[in-house]
Design a protein around this motif. Structure first.
Motif, PDB file in Angstrom:
ATOM      1  N   ILE A 290       0.838  -1.199   0.000  1.00  0.00           N
ATOM      2  CA  ILE A 290       0.000   0.000   0.000  1.00  0.00           C
ATOM      3  C   ILE A 290       0.873   1.250   0.000  1.00  0.00           C
ATOM      4  O   ILE A 290       1.825   1.353   0.784  1.00  0.00           O
ATOM      5  N   LYS A 291       0.560   2.199  -0.843  1.00  0.00           N
ATOM      6  CA  LYS A 291       1.324   3.438  -0.936  1.00  0.00           C
ATOM      7  C   LYS A 291       0.534   4.592  -0.296  1.00  0.00           C
ATOM      8  O   LYS A 291      -0.630   4.804  -0.624  1.00  0.00           O
ATOM      9  N   PRO A 292       1.152   5.340   0.614  1.00  0.00           N
ATOM     10  CA  PRO A 292       0.472   6.498   1.217  1.00  0.00           C
ATOM     11  C   PRO A 292       0.349   7.637   0.210  1.00  0.00           C
ATOM     12  O   PRO A 292       1.129   7.747  -0.739  1.00  0.00           O
ATOM     13  N   THR A 293      -0.634   8.485   0.424  1.00  0.00           N
ATOM     14  CA  THR A 293      -0.875   9.622  -0.477  1.00  0.00           C
ATOM     15  C   THR A 293      -0.039  10.836  -0.108  1.00  0.00           C
ATOM     16  O   THR A 293       0.039  11.780  -0.882  1.00  0.00           O
ATOM     17  N   GLY A 294       0.571  10.824   1.071  1.00  0.00           N
ATOM     18  CA  GLY A 294       1.386  11.945   1.496  1.00  0.00           C
ATOM     19  C   GLY A 294       1.952  11.718   2.882  1.00  0.00           C
ATOM     20  O   GLY A 294       1.759  10.655   3.493  1.00  0.00           O
ATOM     21  N   SER A 295       2.640  12.727   3.403  1.00  0.00           N
ATOM     22  CA  SER A 295       3.255  12.594   4.727  1.00  0.00           C
ATOM     23  C   SER A 295       2.225  12.534   5.847  1.00  0.00           C
ATOM     24  O   SER A 295       2.532  12.088   6.950  1.00  0.00           O
ATOM     25  N   ASP A 296       0.999  13.015   5.555  1.00  0.00           N
ATOM     26  CA  ASP A 296      -0.046  12.995   6.574  1.00  0.00           C
ATOM     27  C   ASP A 296      -0.931  11.755   6.468  1.00  0.00           C
ATOM     28  O   ASP A 296      -1.994  11.686   7.095  1.00  0.00           O
ATOM     29  N   ASP A 297      -0.507  10.767   5.680  1.00  0.00           N
ATOM     30  CA  ASP A 297      -1.286   9.548   5.482  1.00  0.00           C
ATOM     31  C   ASP A 297      -0.583   8.389   6.183  1.00  0.00           C
ATOM     32  O   ASP A 297       0.506   7.964   5.785  1.00  0.00           O
ATOM     33  N   ALA A 298      -1.186   7.873   7.233  1.00  0.00           N
ATOM     34  CA  ALA A 298      -0.607   6.766   8.016  1.00  0.00           C
ATOM     35  C   ALA A 298      -1.217   5.431   7.619  1.00  0.00           C
ATOM     36  O   ALA A 298      -1.443   4.554   8.462  1.00  0.00           O
ATOM     37  N   VAL A 299      -1.485   5.246   6.316  1.00  0.00           N
ATOM     38  CA  VAL A 299      -2.169   4.042   5.852  1.00  0.00           C
ATOM     39  C   VAL A 299      -1.346   2.779   6.115  1.00  0.00           C
ATOM     40  O   VAL A 299      -1.907   1.697   6.299  1.00  0.00           O
ATOM     41  N   ARG A 300      -0.019   2.890   6.144  1.00  0.00           N
ATOM     42  CA  ARG A 300       0.819   1.703   6.360  1.00  0.00           C
ATOM     43  C   ARG A 300       0.574   1.065   7.720  1.00  0.00           C
ATOM     44  O   ARG A 300       0.781  -0.145   7.895  1.00  0.00           O
ATOM     45  N   THR A 301       0.173   1.850   8.686  1.00  0.00           N
ATOM     46  CA  THR A 301       0.036   1.324  10.057  1.00  0.00           C
ATOM     47  C   THR A 301      -1.386   0.914  10.397  1.00  0.00           C
ATOM     48  O   THR A 301      -1.701   0.678  11.566  1.00  0.00           O
ATOM     49  N   ILE A 302      -2.254   0.811   9.393  1.00  0.00           N
ATOM     50  CA  ILE A 302      -3.656   0.455   9.668  1.00  0.00           C
ATOM     51  C   ILE A 302      -3.760  -0.928  10.307  1.00  0.00           C
ATOM     52  O   ILE A 302      -4.498  -1.140  11.276  1.00  0.00           O
ATOM     53  N   VAL A 303      -3.023  -1.916   9.793  1.00  0.00           N
ATOM     54  CA  VAL A 303      -3.180  -3.304  10.236  1.00  0.00           C
ATOM     55  C   VAL A 303      -2.331  -3.614  11.470  1.00  0.00           C
ATOM     56  O   VAL A 303      -2.511  -4.660  12.102  1.00  0.00           O
ATOM     57  N   THR A 304      -1.418  -2.716  11.828  1.00  0.00           N
ATOM     58  CA  THR A 304      -0.481  -3.031  12.914  1.00  0.00           C
ATOM     59  C   THR A 304      -1.186  -3.278  14.251  1.00  0.00           C
ATOM     60  O   THR A 304      -0.763  -4.142  15.020  1.00  0.00           O
ATOM     61  N   SER A 305      -2.240  -2.523  14.525  1.00  0.00           N
ATOM     62  CA  SER A 305      -2.944  -2.696  15.798  1.00  0.00           C
ATOM     63  C   SER A 305      -3.582  -4.074  15.890  1.00  0.00           C
ATOM     64  O   SER A 305      -3.481  -4.759  16.914  1.00  0.00           O
ATOM     65  N   MET A 306      -4.228  -4.508  14.803  1.00  0.00           N
ATOM     66  CA  MET A 306      -4.845  -5.833  14.807  1.00  0.00           C
ATOM     67  C   MET A 306      -3.791  -6.925  14.874  1.00  0.00           C
ATOM     68  O   MET A 306      -3.992  -7.951  15.542  1.00  0.00           O
ATOM     69  N   ALA A 307      -2.653  -6.726  14.206  1.00  0.00           N
ATOM     70  CA  ALA A 307      -1.579  -7.716  14.254  1.00  0.00           C
ATOM     71  C   ALA A 307      -1.057  -7.879  15.680  1.00  0.00           C
ATOM     72  O   ALA A 307      -0.824  -9.005  16.145  1.00  0.00           O
ATOM     73  N   ALA A 308      -0.889  -6.765  16.389  1.00  0.00           N
ATOM     74  CA  ALA A 308      -0.389  -6.829  17.766  1.00  0.00           C
ATOM     75  C   ALA A 308      -1.392  -7.505  18.690  1.00  0.00           C
ATOM     76  O   ALA A 308      -1.018  -8.337  19.532  1.00  0.00           O
ATOM     77  N   VAL A 309      -2.671  -7.171  18.536  1.00  0.00           N
ATOM     78  CA  VAL A 309      -3.701  -7.745  19.405  1.00  0.00           C
ATOM     79  C   VAL A 309      -3.837  -9.246  19.176  1.00  0.00           C
ATOM     80  O   VAL A 309      -3.840 -10.040  20.128  1.00  0.00           O
ATOM     81  N   LEU A 310      -3.953  -9.661  17.916  1.00  0.00           N
ATOM     82  CA  LEU A 310      -4.143 -11.086  17.641  1.00  0.00           C
ATOM     83  C   LEU A 310      -2.898 -11.899  17.989  1.00  0.00           C
ATOM     84  O   LEU A 310      -3.010 -13.035  18.449  1.00  0.00           O
ATOM     85  N   THR A 311      -1.723 -11.334  17.765  1.00  0.00           N
ATOM     86  CA  THR A 311      -0.501 -12.040  18.163  1.00  0.00           C
ATOM     87  C   THR A 311      -0.488 -12.284  19.665  1.00  0.00           C
ATOM     88  O   THR A 311      -0.139 -13.376  20.134  1.00  0.00           O
ATOM     89  N   THR A 312      -0.905 -11.283  20.424  1.00  0.00           N
ATOM     90  CA  THR A 312      -0.923 -11.419  21.887  1.00  0.00           C
ATOM     91  C   THR A 312      -1.972 -12.420  22.351  1.00  0.00           C
ATOM     92  O   THR A 312      -1.694 -13.310  23.164  1.00  0.00           O
ATOM     93  N   THR A 313      -3.185 -12.301  21.836  1.00  0.00           N
ATOM     94  CA  THR A 313      -4.275 -13.179  22.299  1.00  0.00           C
ATOM     95  C   THR A 313      -4.037 -14.628  21.901  1.00  0.00           C
ATOM     96  O   THR A 313      -4.293 -15.552  22.682  1.00  0.00           O
ATOM     97  N   MET A 314      -3.529 -14.856  20.681  1.00  0.00           N
ATOM     98  CA  MET A 314      -3.251 -16.229  20.252  1.00  0.00           C
ATOM     99  C   MET A 314      -2.078 -16.820  21.028  1.00  0.00           C
ATOM    100  O   MET A 314      -2.065 -18.010  21.343  1.00  0.00           O
ATOM    101  N   THR A 315      -1.089 -15.993  21.359  1.00  0.00           N
ATOM    102  CA  THR A 315       0.032 -16.478  22.162  1.00  0.00           C
ATOM    103  C   THR A 315      -0.435 -16.879  23.560  1.00  0.00           C
ATOM    104  O   THR A 315       0.014 -17.897  24.113  1.00  0.00           O
ATOM    105  N   MET A 316      -1.330 -16.098  24.145  1.00  0.00           N
ATOM    106  CA  MET A 316      -1.868 -16.461  25.457  1.00  0.00           C
ATOM    107  C   MET A 316      -2.606 -17.795  25.387  1.00  0.00           C
ATOM    108  O   MET A 316      -2.518 -18.621  26.302  1.00  0.00           O
ATOM    109  N   ARG A 317      -3.324 -18.034  24.310  1.00  0.00           N
ATOM    110  CA  ARG A 317      -4.022 -19.304  24.155  1.00  0.00           C
ATOM    111  C   ARG A 317      -3.044 -20.462  23.956  1.00  0.00           C
ATOM    112  O   ARG A 317      -3.317 -21.592  24.367  1.00  0.00           O
ATOM    113  N   ILE A 318      -1.919 -20.200  23.297  1.00  0.00           N
ATOM    114  CA  ILE A 318      -0.894 -21.240  23.165  1.00  0.00           C
ATOM    115  C   ILE A 318      -0.380 -21.648  24.539  1.00  0.00           C
ATOM    116  O   ILE A 318      -0.192 -22.838  24.830  1.00  0.00           O
TER     117      ILE A 318
END
Length: 369
Positions: free
Chosen positions: A227-255
Motif C-alpha cells: 500500500i502506498k500512502p498519499t502523502g506525509s499525513d497519510d498513516a495508511v501503512r500502520t492500519i493493520v499493525t494494531s490488529m496484528a499486535a492484538v491477535l498475536t498477543t491473544t493467540m500467544t496467550m491461548r498457546i
C-alpha cells in the motif's frame, strides 16, 4: 454539500484512509476487550498454580500489559482534545510498547517450541537468534517514527519516516513463520506414533493458533510494503499493525493455556499427553505396580486367541511361576494362588505377556493442585 462539510470541526473532517484507520483500531480494541473477558476464568486457574516458570510470568505480563497499552493509545488516537504539541511528546508510546509486547510474545514462542522439540539445542539456537535480532531491530526502528501531522482533534498517530522501517514487522514475522513451521513439523512427526485426522491434529497441537499469528503478521507485512500512502499525513501503512499486535498477543496467550501439565521448562509436547502405549513381549515375569496402574487395564495374551483382562489392578497383581505359568495374586493373600485366574500354558513354558496402558489426561489437570 461542500458548505456543510466546511462547517464541521476538524475532528470530523477525516480523509478516507484516516477514517478506515480509526474503524480498524476500534475493531482491535473490541477484540482485546472481549478476549480479556473470555480468558478471565482460565487466567484465574493458572494464577492459582504454585509454580512460576517463565512462560507463566510472560502470560500474566502480556495479559495486563496489552489492554493497558491499547487503552492509552486509544486515548491519544480518539481524544479530540489531544493537541499536536502533546502528540509530539507522546507519539513514540505506541511503537515502543508494541515492540515490548512483541518481544514477550516471541519469547513465549521460543520457550514453547524448544519444549515441544524436547529441548533440542539447534531449534533453541535458531529461535533464540531470531528473537535477539527482533529485539534489536524493533528497538532501532522506534527511532525512525514521527508524529503524523494531522489537524487538531484528528488524533495522534506514529508513522514511519521511511519504507524500510517496515522491518520492524518483518523480523517478528520471520520468527512466527519459524514457530508455525516447526510446530507443524512436530505434529506431522507425531503421526508416525499415533494416526489421527488432520482436524483433530490441528486442535490437539494448537496449529490453528500458530497459523492465525502467522497469517495476521504476513498480512500486515504485505500491507505495509504494497500500500502506498498519499502523502506525509497519510498513516495508511500502520492500519493493520494494531490488529496484528492484538491477535498475536491473544493467540500467544491461548498457546500458553493449551499446554497440558506443568509450564516448567515450557511444558511438554501435547501429543505425549493424548495417550501413551507401552508393551512388553516375550517376558518371563511381570508384576504390576498398584500405585501407578490403579486405573489401567492389563491385557495378558499367552495365546493370540485368548485375552485376560484385569480391571482392578489396585487389588490384584500378576505372578509368573518358574515353570512359565502365570496366575493372578490377590494383594490380601500373599501365600496362595487363586486357581480361577490361572492362565494355561500354550507355549510349553514360554509365556508371552503383553501389557497395554492407556492413559487419558484431562485438559485442565494441571490446575487441580
Amino acid at each position: 454539500m461542500a458548505d456543510i462539510i466546511s462547517l464541521l470541526p476538524d475532528s470530523l473532517k477525516l480523509p478516507p484512509h484516516l477514517s478506515a484507520h480509526k474503524y480498524f483500531f476500534v475493531c482491535s480494541l473490541t477484540v482485546a476487550a472481549w478476549d480479556t473477558l473470555v480468558l478471565s476464568p482460565r487466567t484465574w486457574k493458572l494464577l492459582r498454580t504454585k509454580e512460576w516458570p517463565p512462560l507463566k510470568i510472560i502470560y500474566h505480563f502480556i495479559r495486563v500489559f496489552m489492554p493497558v497499552c491499547f487503552t492509552v493509545t486509544a486515548v491519544q488516537f480518539f481524544d479530540t482534545r489531544w493537541t499536536q504539541s502533546q502528540c509530539d511528546k507522546t507519539y513514540l508510546f505506541e511503537p515502543i510498547t508494541t515492540a515490548i509486547l512483541l518481544a514477550c510474545c516471541s519469547a513465549a514462542h521460543v520457550i514453547r517450541i524448544r519444549a515441544i522439540f524436547d529441548k533440542d539445542r539447534t531449534v533453541f539456537a535458531v529461535m533464540g537468534v531470531l528473537w535477539a535480532v527482533q529485539f534489536v531491530v524493533t528497538a532501532v526502528c522506534c527511532a525512525f517514527y514521527f508524529s503524523v501531522p494531522l489537524l487538531e482533534g484528528q488524533g495522534c498517530i506514529a508513522g514511519p519516516k521511511h519504507t524500510w522501517v517496515g522491518i520492524y514487522w518483518v523480523v517478528p514475522t520471520l520468527l512466527y513463520t519459524a514457530s508455525f513451521g516447526l510446530a507443524l513439523l512436530r505434529s506431522i512427526k507425531s503421526l508416525e506414533v499415533k494416526q489421527m485426522n488432520l482436524w483433530k491434529l490441528m486442535l490437539r497441537d494448537g496449529l490453528n493458533l500458530y497459523g492465525s499469528i502467522w497469517i495476521v503478521n504476513i498480512t500486515n507485512v504485505l500491507f505495509w510494503f504494497i500500500i502506498k500512502p498519499t502523502g506525509s499525513d497519510d498513516a495508511v501503512r500502520t492500519i493493520v499493525t494494531s490488529m496484528a499486535a492484538v491477535l498475536t498477543t491473544t493467540m500467544t496467550m491461548r498457546i500458553v493455556l493449551s499446554v497440558r501439565g506443568s509450564l516448567v521448562h515450557g511444558g511438554s509436547f501435547t501429543g505425549s499427553y493424548s495417550g501413551s502405549h507401552s508393551s512388553a513381549s516375550g517376558s518371563r515375569a511381570t508384576r504390576s505396580n498398584p500405585a501407578h496402574t490403579a486405573n489401567s487395564v492389563l491385557n495378558i495374551n499367552p495365546h493370540p486367541n485368548q485375552t485376560y483382562t484385569i480391571g482392578d489392578i489396585a487389588k490384584q497383581s500378576v505372578k509368573v511361576d518358574s515353570d512359565g505359568k502365570s496366575s493372578v495374586l490377590d494383594s490380601k493373600g500373599e501365600n496362595g494362588y487363586d486357581d480361577r485366574h490361572v492362565v494355561p500354558d500354550h507355549n510349553n513354558g514360554a509365556l508371552d505377556v503383553k501389557i497395554t496402558v492407556d492413559t487419558e489426561v484431562e485438559y485442565d489437570n494441571r490446575y487441580e493442585k
